[in-house]
Design a protein around this motif. Structure first.
Motif, PDB file in Angstrom:
ATOM      1  N   THR A   1      -5.266   6.552   4.512  1.00 44.09           N
ATOM      2  CA  THR A   1      -5.894   5.926   3.354  1.00 44.09           C
ATOM      3  C   THR A   1      -4.795   5.328   2.487  1.00 44.09           C
ATOM      4  O   THR A   1      -3.598   5.490   2.761  1.00 44.09           O
ATOM      5  CB  THR A   1      -6.724   6.926   2.529  1.00 44.09           C
ATOM      6  OG1 THR A   1      -5.899   8.016   2.131  1.00 44.09           O
ATOM      7  CG2 THR A   1      -7.909   7.448   3.326  1.00 44.09           C
TER       8      THR A   1
ATOM      9  N   TRP B   1      -1.696  -1.805   8.347  1.00 44.55           N
ATOM     10  CA  TRP B   1      -2.636  -0.684   8.392  1.00 44.55           C
ATOM     11  C   TRP B   1      -3.087  -0.387   9.827  1.00 44.55           C
ATOM     12  O   TRP B   1      -3.019   0.745  10.303  1.00 44.55           O
ATOM     13  CB  TRP B   1      -3.830  -0.992   7.499  1.00 44.55           C
ATOM     14  CG  TRP B   1      -4.664   0.207   7.106  1.00 44.55           C
ATOM     15  CD1 TRP B   1      -5.216   1.145   7.941  1.00 44.55           C
ATOM     16  CD2 TRP B   1      -5.045   0.597   5.788  1.00 44.55           C
ATOM     17  NE1 TRP B   1      -5.915   2.083   7.226  1.00 44.55           N
ATOM     18  CE2 TRP B   1      -5.828   1.773   5.894  1.00 44.55           C
ATOM     19  CE3 TRP B   1      -4.818   0.058   4.517  1.00 44.55           C
ATOM     20  CZ2 TRP B   1      -6.383   2.411   4.787  1.00 44.55           C
ATOM     21  CZ3 TRP B   1      -5.364   0.705   3.418  1.00 44.55           C
ATOM     22  CH2 TRP B   1      -6.140   1.857   3.546  1.00 44.55           C
TER      23      TRP B   1
ATOM     24  N   HIS C   1     -10.477   0.951  -0.043  1.00 38.99           N
ATOM     25  CA  HIS C   1      -9.231   0.758  -0.779  1.00 38.99           C
ATOM     26  C   HIS C   1      -9.210  -0.604  -1.471  1.00 38.99           C
ATOM     27  O   HIS C   1      -8.784  -0.722  -2.636  1.00 38.99           O
ATOM     28  CB  HIS C   1      -8.037   0.883   0.170  1.00 38.99           C
ATOM     29  CG  HIS C   1      -6.704   0.791  -0.507  1.00 38.99           C
ATOM     30  ND1 HIS C   1      -6.275   1.700  -1.444  1.00 38.99           N
ATOM     31  CD2 HIS C   1      -5.709  -0.127  -0.397  1.00 38.99           C
ATOM     32  CE1 HIS C   1      -5.060   1.357  -1.872  1.00 38.99           C
ATOM     33  NE2 HIS C   1      -4.707   0.250  -1.251  1.00 38.99           N
ATOM     34  N   GLN C   2      -9.666  -1.627  -0.779  1.00 39.21           N
ATOM     35  CA  GLN C   2      -9.718  -2.949  -1.393  1.00 39.21           C
ATOM     36  C   GLN C   2     -10.719  -3.000  -2.541  1.00 39.21           C
ATOM     37  O   GLN C   2     -10.434  -3.568  -3.606  1.00 39.21           O
ATOM     38  CB  GLN C   2     -10.066  -4.011  -0.349  1.00 39.21           C
ATOM     39  CG  GLN C   2      -8.965  -4.292   0.644  1.00 39.21           C
ATOM     40  CD  GLN C   2      -9.132  -5.642   1.330  1.00 39.21           C
ATOM     41  OE1 GLN C   2      -9.733  -6.564   0.786  1.00 39.21           O
ATOM     42  NE2 GLN C   2      -8.602  -5.760   2.531  1.00 39.21           N
TER      43      GLN C   2
ATOM     44  N   ILE D   1     -11.448  -7.363   7.766  1.00 43.13           N
ATOM     45  CA  ILE D   1     -11.100  -5.990   8.141  1.00 43.13           C
ATOM     46  C   ILE D   1     -11.819  -5.673   9.446  1.00 43.13           C
ATOM     47  O   ILE D   1     -13.054  -5.657   9.504  1.00 43.13           O
ATOM     48  CB  ILE D   1     -11.520  -4.988   7.055  1.00 43.13           C
ATOM     49  CG1 ILE D   1     -10.903  -5.376   5.701  1.00 43.13           C
ATOM     50  CG2 ILE D   1     -11.098  -3.580   7.448  1.00 43.13           C
ATOM     51  CD1 ILE D   1     -11.460  -4.560   4.545  1.00 43.13           C
TER      52      ILE D   1
ATOM     53  N   ASP E   1     -12.221   2.868   5.402  1.00 44.51           N
ATOM     54  CA  ASP E   1     -11.156   3.267   4.488  1.00 44.51           C
ATOM     55  C   ASP E   1     -10.428   2.053   3.904  1.00 44.51           C
ATOM     56  O   ASP E   1     -10.084   2.029   2.713  1.00 44.51           O
ATOM     57  CB  ASP E   1     -10.156   4.176   5.199  1.00 44.51           C
ATOM     58  CG  ASP E   1     -10.696   5.587   5.426  1.00 44.51           C
ATOM     59  OD1 ASP E   1     -11.623   5.994   4.689  1.00 44.51           O
ATOM     60  OD2 ASP E   1     -10.203   6.272   6.339  1.00 44.51           O
ATOM     61  N   GLN E   2     -10.175   1.050   4.738  1.00 47.34           N
ATOM     62  CA  GLN E   2      -9.522  -0.161   4.233  1.00 47.34           C
ATOM     63  C   GLN E   2     -10.405  -0.873   3.218  1.00 47.34           C
ATOM     64  O   GLN E   2      -9.931  -1.322   2.167  1.00 47.34           O
ATOM     65  CB  GLN E   2      -9.199  -1.104   5.386  1.00 47.34           C
ATOM     66  CG  GLN E   2      -8.075  -0.635   6.267  1.00 47.34           C
ATOM     67  CD  GLN E   2      -7.736  -1.653   7.334  1.00 47.34           C
ATOM     68  OE1 GLN E   2      -7.415  -2.804   7.045  1.00 47.34           O
ATOM     69  NE2 GLN E   2      -7.806  -1.237   8.590  1.00 47.34           N
ATOM     70  N   HIS E   3     -11.677  -0.996   3.537  1.00 43.67           N
ATOM     71  CA  HIS E   3     -12.592  -1.685   2.636  1.00 43.67           C
ATOM     72  C   HIS E   3     -12.707  -0.915   1.316  1.00 43.67           C
ATOM     73  O   HIS E   3     -12.667  -1.519   0.225  1.00 43.67           O
ATOM     74  CB  HIS E   3     -13.963  -1.826   3.294  1.00 43.67           C
ATOM     75  CG  HIS E   3     -14.894  -2.741   2.555  1.00 43.67           C
ATOM     76  ND1 HIS E   3     -15.830  -2.278   1.647  1.00 43.67           N
ATOM     77  CD2 HIS E   3     -15.026  -4.087   2.577  1.00 43.67           C
ATOM     78  CE1 HIS E   3     -16.502  -3.300   1.156  1.00 43.67           C
ATOM     79  NE2 HIS E   3     -16.040  -4.411   1.696  1.00 43.67           N
TER      80      HIS E   3
ATOM     81  N   TYR F   1       0.678   4.146   1.610  1.00 41.54           N
ATOM     82  CA  TYR F   1      -0.070   4.726   2.726  1.00 41.54           C
ATOM     83  C   TYR F   1      -0.047   6.247   2.632  1.00 41.54           C
ATOM     84  O   TYR F   1       1.002   6.853   2.392  1.00 41.54           O
ATOM     85  CB  TYR F   1       0.524   4.275   4.057  1.00 41.54           C
ATOM     86  CG  TYR F   1       0.203   2.851   4.408  1.00 41.54           C
ATOM     87  CD1 TYR F   1      -1.087   2.491   4.761  1.00 41.54           C
ATOM     88  CD2 TYR F   1       1.191   1.862   4.391  1.00 41.54           C
ATOM     89  CE1 TYR F   1      -1.392   1.169   5.093  1.00 41.54           C
ATOM     90  CE2 TYR F   1       0.893   0.552   4.723  1.00 41.54           C
ATOM     91  CZ  TYR F   1      -0.398   0.207   5.074  1.00 41.54           C
ATOM     92  OH  TYR F   1      -0.705  -1.083   5.401  1.00 41.54           O
TER      93      TYR F   1
ATOM     94  N   GLU G   1     -11.040  -3.142  12.971  1.00 42.98           N
ATOM     95  CA  GLU G   1     -10.230  -2.249  13.794  1.00 42.98           C
ATOM     96  C   GLU G   1     -11.096  -1.806  14.975  1.00 42.98           C
ATOM     97  O   GLU G   1     -11.945  -0.927  14.834  1.00 42.98           O
ATOM     98  CB  GLU G   1      -9.780  -1.023  12.997  1.00 42.98           C
ATOM     99  CG  GLU G   1      -8.988  -1.326  11.732  1.00 42.98           C
ATOM    100  CD  GLU G   1      -7.602  -1.859  12.018  1.00 42.98           C
ATOM    101  OE1 GLU G   1      -7.177  -1.808  13.193  1.00 42.98           O
ATOM    102  OE2 GLU G   1      -6.956  -2.336  11.073  1.00 42.98           O
TER     103      GLU G   1
ATOM    104  N   VAL H   1       0.838  -1.199   0.000  1.00 44.55           N
ATOM    105  CA  VAL H   1       0.000   0.000   0.000  1.00 44.55           C
ATOM    106  C   VAL H   1       0.878   1.257   0.000  1.00 44.55           C
ATOM    107  O   VAL H   1       1.876   1.321   0.727  1.00 44.55           O
ATOM    108  CB  VAL H   1      -0.926   0.024   1.236  1.00 44.55           C
ATOM    109  CG1 VAL H   1      -1.764   1.303   1.255  1.00 44.55           C
ATOM    110  CG2 VAL H   1      -1.822  -1.208   1.255  1.00 44.55           C
TER     111      VAL H   1
ATOM    112  N   TYR I   1       0.098  -4.368   3.503  1.00 39.68           N
ATOM    113  CA  TYR I   1      -1.262  -4.070   3.937  1.00 39.68           C
ATOM    114  C   TYR I   1      -1.501  -4.473   5.389  1.00 39.68           C
ATOM    115  O   TYR I   1      -2.279  -3.819   6.103  1.00 39.68           O
ATOM    116  CB  TYR I   1      -2.259  -4.782   3.019  1.00 39.68           C
ATOM    117  CG  TYR I   1      -3.687  -4.674   3.484  1.00 39.68           C
ATOM    118  CD1 TYR I   1      -4.389  -3.470   3.346  1.00 39.68           C
ATOM    119  CD2 TYR I   1      -4.337  -5.740   4.090  1.00 39.68           C
ATOM    120  CE1 TYR I   1      -5.690  -3.342   3.802  1.00 39.68           C
ATOM    121  CE2 TYR I   1      -5.639  -5.630   4.528  1.00 39.68           C
ATOM    122  CZ  TYR I   1      -6.312  -4.435   4.390  1.00 39.68           C
ATOM    123  OH  TYR I   1      -7.600  -4.320   4.846  1.00 39.68           O
TER     124      TYR I   1
END
Length: 540
Positions: free
Chosen positions: A353, A337, A466-467, A451, A462-464, A211, A453, A209, A334
């Motif tokens: 992000t 994160w 991005h994926q 995912i 944000d992770q989802h 970042y 957190e 990533v 990744y």
């Protein structure tokens, strides 16, 4: 006792550290790239297991599901395990956990399994050597984590480990439901000579990533996603103020620039830097697009947007620069994160992000290098005892219990009130629990990533996001599941020499024209042989 190689021969296996990482393609349980090494073996039947409905769906294929809170834990359909202790050898990236006698997390794990799990482990940097010397000694533990590809890999597996094909191929894997839920592409890298040699430890498909400190970009009025190389450069210049001690990047974003030019694969190192069309393999470093990416990189470095101390800086320092706002970007795996949020808890407004690589001219199709389908796979020491094999597979199946199950809670957090407490439904490790869960069970077997957190809905979203944006752009690695003995045994020093030239060019110490003789030398010495070996296998 497993059959042995000579000590001299097996120590050579560790010499290939870092060669040919098992890079994967995207998808769920369906094939996504040709793989002749699996041509006559039926891969395990894919049958997902879900213990809790996610808040963010695992769509499109290859995207990890997202959870805003920990669901009410339910017992998964795991199988009780009884019998003698199981010994294991694996690796870790964390500090050493307390020993069994002072580790309630480990004690609880053994209680849940119904048998004692005896784990020996060493730092990841020392692991290849540890495996080599253990095999040379001829007295293997029951299960061993196999990292990467080493010299004479098929011969080593046949001599020292158990062929698991009859237990895992096709519908046979359904006897172990959590193993059946592991993605098909992860299984491909456990296959050599059309036989299945282990259980994959899967990883998220998104890979490396770029970042991005989204809060810093927002403060500067910049878009979180540039549309072209020109916009990418403008953004970097806008984020750089040398007098104020601020730069855009903590390292040279070469992979990002490669992707802008349509090239996928991880450089330096060259692993995965092959593409194939019609059965013909091409090393990316020999293409005009690579030369353009190299010229672009030199231009970016000369513009002064990269931290002046970037050369040789460890990841910890680069991460610290970004957390402090000294840089706005850093490049990393990744899996890190969530760790950034833990380290940035005192940074006001911190938001992270991931940025995707635009196309160079703002038109055409974006591409992305896929992440590894697995971090390692776990092999069973050579044995003809079918009952023992089944017991071991039941243990590995339990270790793959899905997120949301009570088994997963035990695996990740341990014992409520002792190693973790709850904030609402979310588990939080106690001070003692944080050190106890360093026991590297997850590098033996674990479920497909999710995912999650705790207490940070924005980070999950944000992770989802991005994926969802990045996974469909991933270009399948055509070498997935193929094996080149030349790559494993002879390419290390040549690749190191090539990467040295590459770095010198990027730093401005050599002209871009120095690349052509360097890549020709590489291809003449090993590259053309690797190409031929891949093409022979891919052609069946």
């Amino acid at each position: 006792m497993a059959p042995t190689f000579s000590r001299r021969h097996v120590l050579a296996l560790g010499a290939a550290t870092g060669l040919a990482p098992l890079l994967g393609a995207c998808g769920d349980g369906s094939p996504s790239s040709p793989n002749s090494s699996t041509g006559s073996v039926k891969l395990p039947t894919y049958k997902p297991v879900t213990a809790a409905t996610p808040d963010l769906a695992a769509e499109p294929a290859g995207v990890s599901p997202g959870y805003f809170t920990y669901p009410t834990a339910s017992s998964a359909a795991s199988q009780p395990v009884q019998g003698e202790a199981i010994t294991a050898l694996t690796y870790t990236y964390d500090p050493i956990a307390p020993a069994l006698g002072s580790n309630p997390y480990w004690q609880n794990l053994n209680s849940k399994l119904g048998t004692e799990l005896k784990i020996t482990y060493v730092p990841s940097t020392d692991y290849k050597s540890k495996v080599a010397t253990t095999i040379a000694g001829g007295d293997l533990p029951d299960i061993v984590a196999i990292q990467g590809v080493v010299q004479q890999m098929p011969a080593m597996l046949k001599a020292a480990f158990t062929d698991l094909t009859e237990y895992l191929s096709g519908d046979a894997v359904l006897a172990y439901p959590n193993l059946a839920a592991l993605p098909t592409d992860a299984w491909r890298s456990t296959v050599y000579d059309q036989r299945i040699w282990g259980i994959p430890v899967p990883r998220a498909r998104i890979g490396t990533v770029l970042y991005t400190r989204a809060d810093l970009l927002a403060r500067a009025g910049l878009s979180l996603q540039p549309d072209s190389w020109a916009e990418f450069k403008e953004m970097a210049v806008a984020l750089t103020d040398e007098r104020a001690g601020r730069w855009a990047f903590g390292q040279i974003p070469f992979n990002t620039i490669l992707e802008m030019n349509g090239i996928t694969g991880n450089w330096p190192g060259g692993a995965g830097a092959w593409r194939a069309e019609g059965g013909v393999f091409t090393y990316s470093g020999t293409t005009p697009q690579f030369m353009q990416a190299l010229e672009d990189t030199v231009e970016l470095v000369k513009s002064g947007v990269i931290h002046p101390d970037h050369a040789g800086a460890p990841n910890t320092k680069r991460n610290a620069w970004m957390l402090a706002g000294t840089t706005a970007f850093t490049i990393g795996g990744y899996a890190g994160w969530g760790k950034f949020y833990g380290q940035a808890k005192d940074v006001p407004g911190f938001r992270l992000t991931g940025m995707l690589s635009p196309t160079r001219d703002g038109t055409g199709t974006q591409v992305r290098t896929p992440g590894p389908t697995l971090s390692s796979f776990t092999a069973v020491a050579k044995t003809d005892n079918a009952d023992r094999i089944k017991q071991i597979l039941k243990v590995l199946d339990w270790l793959c219990s899905p997120f949301g199950s009570s088994e997963y809670l035990s695996l990740r957090y341990g014992v409520e009130g002792q190693t973790f407490t709850r904030n609402g439904s979310d588990p939080t490790l106690t001070e003692g629990g944080r050190s106890q869960v360093f026991l590297p069970v997850r590098y033996l077997a674990e479920a497909s990533p999710v995912i999650y957190e705790p207490g940070n809905r924005q980070a999950v979203q944000d992770q989802h996001d991005h994926q969802v944006a990045g996974v469909p752009l991933a270009v399948a690695d055509p070498t997935l599941g193929l094996y080149s003995e030349t790559a494993a045994s002879k390419a290390a020093s040549e690749q190191q020499e090539l990467d040295s030239v590459l770095l010198e060019i990027q730093l401005g110490n050599k002209p871009v024209s120095a690349w052509q003789p360097a890549i020709k030398k590489f291809m003449d010495r090993v590259g053309n042989k690797i190409k031929a070996e891949y093409e022979e296998q891919a052609g069946g």
